[in-house]
Design a protein around this motif. Structure first.
Motif, PDB file in Angstrom:
ATOM      1  N   SER A 181      46.234  77.720  96.402  1.00 50.01           N
ATOM      2  CA  SER A 181      44.914  77.378  95.861  1.00 50.01           C
ATOM      3  C   SER A 181      44.906  77.420  94.329  1.00 50.01           C
ATOM      4  CB  SER A 181      43.845  78.313  96.430  1.00 50.01           C
ATOM      5  OG  SER A 181      44.058  79.636  95.986  1.00 50.01           O
ATOM      6  N   LYS A 182      45.870  78.110  93.719  1.00 50.19           N
ATOM      7  CA  LYS A 182      45.960  78.211  92.261  1.00 50.19           C
ATOM      8  C   LYS A 182      46.947  77.212  91.664  1.00 50.19           C
ATOM      9  CE  LYS A 182      45.079  83.109  92.750  1.00 50.19           C
ATOM     10  NZ  LYS A 182      45.739  84.390  92.886  1.00 50.19           N
ATOM     11  N   THR A 183      47.606  76.433  92.514  1.00 47.12           N
ATOM     12  CA  THR A 183      48.615  75.488  92.051  1.00 47.12           C
ATOM     13  C   THR A 183      47.976  74.149  91.726  1.00 47.12           C
ATOM     14  OG1 THR A 183      50.275  76.548  93.461  1.00 47.12           O
ATOM     15  CG2 THR A 183      50.797  74.351  92.650  1.00 47.12           C
ATOM     16  N   GLU A 184      48.264  73.653  90.555  1.00 46.64           N
ATOM     17  CA  GLU A 184      47.753  72.348  90.148  1.00 46.64           C
ATOM     18  C   GLU A 184      48.912  71.365  90.078  1.00 46.64           C
ATOM     19  OE1 GLU A 184      45.412  72.373  86.601  1.00 46.64           O
ATOM     20  OE2 GLU A 184      44.431  74.248  87.158  1.00 46.64           O
ATOM     21  N   ARG A 185      48.639  70.145  90.507  1.00 47.96           N
ATOM     22  CA  ARG A 185      49.638  69.092  90.362  1.00 47.96           C
ATOM     23  C   ARG A 185      48.951  67.755  90.202  1.00 47.96           C
ATOM     24  NH1 ARG A 185      52.036  66.178  95.083  1.00 47.96           N
ATOM     25  NH2 ARG A 185      50.675  66.539  96.842  1.00 47.96           N
ATOM     26  N   ASN A 186      49.629  66.863  89.552  1.00 44.11           N
ATOM     27  CA  ASN A 186      49.124  65.527  89.294  1.00 44.11           C
ATOM     28  C   ASN A 186      49.697  64.593  90.363  1.00 44.11           C
ATOM     29  OD1 ASN A 186      48.161  63.186  88.154  1.00 44.11           O
ATOM     30  ND2 ASN A 186      49.704  63.114  86.544  1.00 44.11           N
ATOM     31  N   LYS A 187      48.913  64.302  91.414  1.00 41.54           N
ATOM     32  CA  LYS A 187      49.385  63.447  92.505  1.00 41.54           C
ATOM     33  C   LYS A 187      49.450  61.992  92.054  1.00 41.54           C
ATOM     34  CE  LYS A 187      47.458  66.197  96.257  1.00 41.54           C
ATOM     35  NZ  LYS A 187      46.619  66.148  97.455  1.00 41.54           N
ATOM     36  N   CYS A 188      50.541  61.334  92.403  1.00 45.22           N
ATOM     37  CA  CYS A 188      50.719  59.945  92.009  1.00 45.22           C
ATOM     38  C   CYS A 188      51.803  59.323  92.893  1.00 45.22           C
ATOM     39  CB  CYS A 188      51.134  59.888  90.547  1.00 45.22           C
ATOM     40  SG  CYS A 188      51.385  58.242  89.913  1.00 45.22           S
ATOM     41  N   VAL A 189      51.481  58.218  93.547  1.00 38.24           N
ATOM     42  CA  VAL A 189      52.460  57.536  94.394  1.00 38.24           C
ATOM     43  C   VAL A 189      53.610  57.043  93.528  1.00 38.24           C
ATOM     44  CG1 VAL A 189      52.844  55.582  95.948  1.00 38.24           C
ATOM     45  CG2 VAL A 189      50.702  56.861  96.069  1.00 38.24           C
ATOM     46  N   GLN A 190      54.827  57.256  94.017  1.00 38.21           N
ATOM     47  CA  GLN A 190      56.030  56.860  93.279  1.00 38.21           C
ATOM     48  C   GLN A 190      56.953  56.053  94.194  1.00 38.21           C
ATOM     49  OE1 GLN A 190      56.849  57.835  89.962  1.00 38.21           O
ATOM     50  NE2 GLN A 190      54.785  58.654  89.828  1.00 38.21           N
ATOM     51  N   ALA A 221      55.478  68.630  92.231  1.00 36.89           N
ATOM     52  CA  ALA A 221      55.927  67.242  92.316  1.00 36.89           C
ATOM     53  C   ALA A 221      54.733  66.307  92.445  1.00 36.89           C
ATOM     54  CB  ALA A 221      56.857  67.056  93.511  1.00 36.89           C
ATOM     55  N   LYS A 222      54.851  65.144  91.822  1.00 36.54           N
ATOM     56  CA  LYS A 222      53.760  64.170  91.856  1.00 36.54           C
ATOM     57  C   LYS A 222      53.627  63.508  93.228  1.00 36.54           C
ATOM     58  CE  LYS A 222      54.331  63.234  86.990  1.00 36.54           C
ATOM     59  NZ  LYS A 222      55.023  62.377  86.040  1.00 36.54           N
ATOM     60  N   PHE A 223      54.756  63.375  93.925  1.00 34.94           N
ATOM     61  CA  PHE A 223      54.764  62.685  95.217  1.00 34.94           C
ATOM     62  C   PHE A 223      55.733  63.426  96.131  1.00 34.94           C
ATOM     63  CE2 PHE A 223      55.901  58.746  97.762  1.00 34.94           C
ATOM     64  CZ  PHE A 223      54.651  58.586  98.338  1.00 34.94           C
ATOM     65  N   LYS A 224      55.245  63.885  97.277  1.00 41.20           N
ATOM     66  CA  LYS A 224      56.051  64.677  98.209  1.00 41.20           C
ATOM     67  C   LYS A 224      56.290  63.885  99.487  1.00 41.20           C
ATOM     68  CE  LYS A 224      54.090  68.932  96.376  1.00 41.20           C
ATOM     69  NZ  LYS A 224      53.400  70.192  96.693  1.00 41.20           N
ATOM     70  N   VAL A 225      57.568  63.766  99.857  1.00 39.14           N
ATOM     71  CA  VAL A 225      57.974  62.972 101.010  1.00 39.14           C
ATOM     72  C   VAL A 225      58.717  63.876 101.988  1.00 39.14           C
ATOM     73  CG1 VAL A 225      59.388  61.013 101.757  1.00 39.14           C
ATOM     74  CG2 VAL A 225      58.236  60.940  99.528  1.00 39.14           C
ATOM     75  N   GLY A 226      58.385  63.766 103.280  1.00 37.51           N
ATOM     76  CA  GLY A 226      59.060  64.584 104.274  1.00 37.51           C
ATOM     77  C   GLY A 226      58.901  64.022 105.667  1.00 37.51           C
ATOM     78  N   CYS A 227      59.359  64.795 106.642  1.00 38.81           N
ATOM     79  CA  CYS A 227      59.318  64.408 108.047  1.00 38.81           C
ATOM     80  C   CYS A 227      57.910  64.642 108.603  1.00 38.81           C
ATOM     81  CB  CYS A 227      60.332  65.234 108.818  1.00 38.81           C
ATOM     82  SG  CYS A 227      60.580  64.685 110.500  1.00 38.81           S
ATOM     83  N   TYR A 228      57.477  63.731 109.456  1.00 42.71           N
ATOM     84  CA  TYR A 228      56.145  63.813 110.057  1.00 42.71           C
ATOM     85  C   TYR A 228      55.976  65.097 110.854  1.00 42.71           C
ATOM     86  CZ  TYR A 228      52.233  62.978 113.159  1.00 42.71           C
ATOM     87  OH  TYR A 228      51.060  63.107 113.833  1.00 42.71           O
ATOM     88  N   THR A 229      54.813  65.712 110.685  1.00 44.74           N
ATOM     89  CA  THR A 229      54.423  66.867 111.469  1.00 44.74           C
ATOM     90  C   THR A 229      52.911  66.843 111.635  1.00 44.74           C
ATOM     91  OG1 THR A 229      54.409  69.284 111.614  1.00 44.74           O
ATOM     92  CG2 THR A 229      54.309  68.336 109.401  1.00 44.74           C
ATOM     93  N   GLU A 230      52.448  67.363 112.744  1.00 45.14           N
ATOM     94  CA  GLU A 230      51.003  67.437 112.964  1.00 45.14           C
ATOM     95  C   GLU A 230      50.408  68.679 112.330  1.00 45.14           C
ATOM     96  OE1 GLU A 230      49.928  66.827 117.044  1.00 45.14           O
ATOM     97  OE2 GLU A 230      51.023  64.939 117.152  1.00 45.14           O
ATOM     98  N   LYS A 231      51.268  69.602 111.888  1.00 50.19           N
ATOM     99  CA  LYS A 231      50.780  70.823 111.250  1.00 50.19           C
ATOM    100  C   LYS A 231      50.265  70.503 109.855  1.00 50.19           C
ATOM    101  CE  LYS A 231      53.764  73.918 113.725  1.00 50.19           C
ATOM    102  NZ  LYS A 231      54.588  75.093 113.674  1.00 50.19           N
ATOM    103  N   GLU A 232      49.337  71.321 109.389  1.00 46.30           N
ATOM    104  CA  GLU A 232      48.806  71.148 108.039  1.00 46.30           C
ATOM    105  C   GLU A 232      49.950  71.294 107.041  1.00 46.30           C
ATOM    106  OE1 GLU A 232      45.874  73.484 105.006  1.00 46.30           O
ATOM    107  OE2 GLU A 232      45.442  73.628 107.150  1.00 46.30           O
TER     108      GLU A 232
END
Length: 180
Positions: free
Chosen positions: A18-27, A135-146
């Motif tokens: 909740s204290k982490t800030e990041r600049n989201k941006c599709v890459q 990271a501006k854009f995070k990529v990973g394997c699909y999961t139904e978990k939050e």
């Protein structure tokens, strides 16, 4: 990790997140200049495809670093031969799953354009690294978990290999057209 420890780890992660800030941006591979590959070393035959993927990224002029999570106390001898890969072991993880140490500090200071998370199972330490990465854009394997992934690849195959997953990442990230 027992249920109580896991629950405490999740609460601490949520508080820090909740204290982490990041600049989201599709890459995509044309817009990114820095990337980090975070992976689970227990994945079968993962090193060659990951090294090839890092080489591919470097050929795209994307400066790439690699961090592998080793769920044992020490890095196995055969892993020490791989150059340019940092490892995080169980010694670098608190009793409730939070990563610590020099490699982790370096990881959290980075603000890469893309974070590639290559893990097909639920590992609290990798979740910490993923969620707290700037990271501006995070990529990973699909999961139904939050989760905190911006783009997920659904292999639709429970026996997905690292090589197949990376092929899918290359294909779909190439198709992305980020707005500038």
């Amino acid at each position: 990790m027992n249920q109580l420890t896991h629950t405490i780890g999740k609460k601490v992660l949520q508080s820090r997140f909740s204290k982490t800030e990041r600049n989201k941006c599709v890459q995509n591979f044309e817009t990114a200049s820095q990337a980090v590959i975070l992976f689970d070393t227990d994945l079968p035959q993962c090193f060659a495809p990951i090294k090839d993927f890092a080489k591919f990224l470097n050929q795209q002029d994307i400066k790439t670093s690699i961090l592998g999570y080793v769920p044992q106390k020490d890095v196995p001898q055969e892993m020490l031969l791989w150059a340019n890969i940092e490892f995080l072991t169980r010694k670098d993880v608190s009793w409730f799953g939070s990563p610590k140490g020099a490699a982790v500090e370096t990881f959290f200071k980075k603000e890469p354009d893309i974070l590639f998370v290559i893990s097909f199972r639920d590992i609290l330490t990798i979740e910490y690294l993923t969620k707290l990465s700037r990271a501006k854009f995070k990529v990973g394997c699909y999961t139904e978990k939050e989760n905190d992934l911006d783009f997920m690849i659904n292999s639709a195959n429970k026996d997905c290999t690292v090589e197949f997953f990376i092929e899918q990442v290359k294909h779909y990230i190439t198709l992305l057209n980020p707005s500038k």
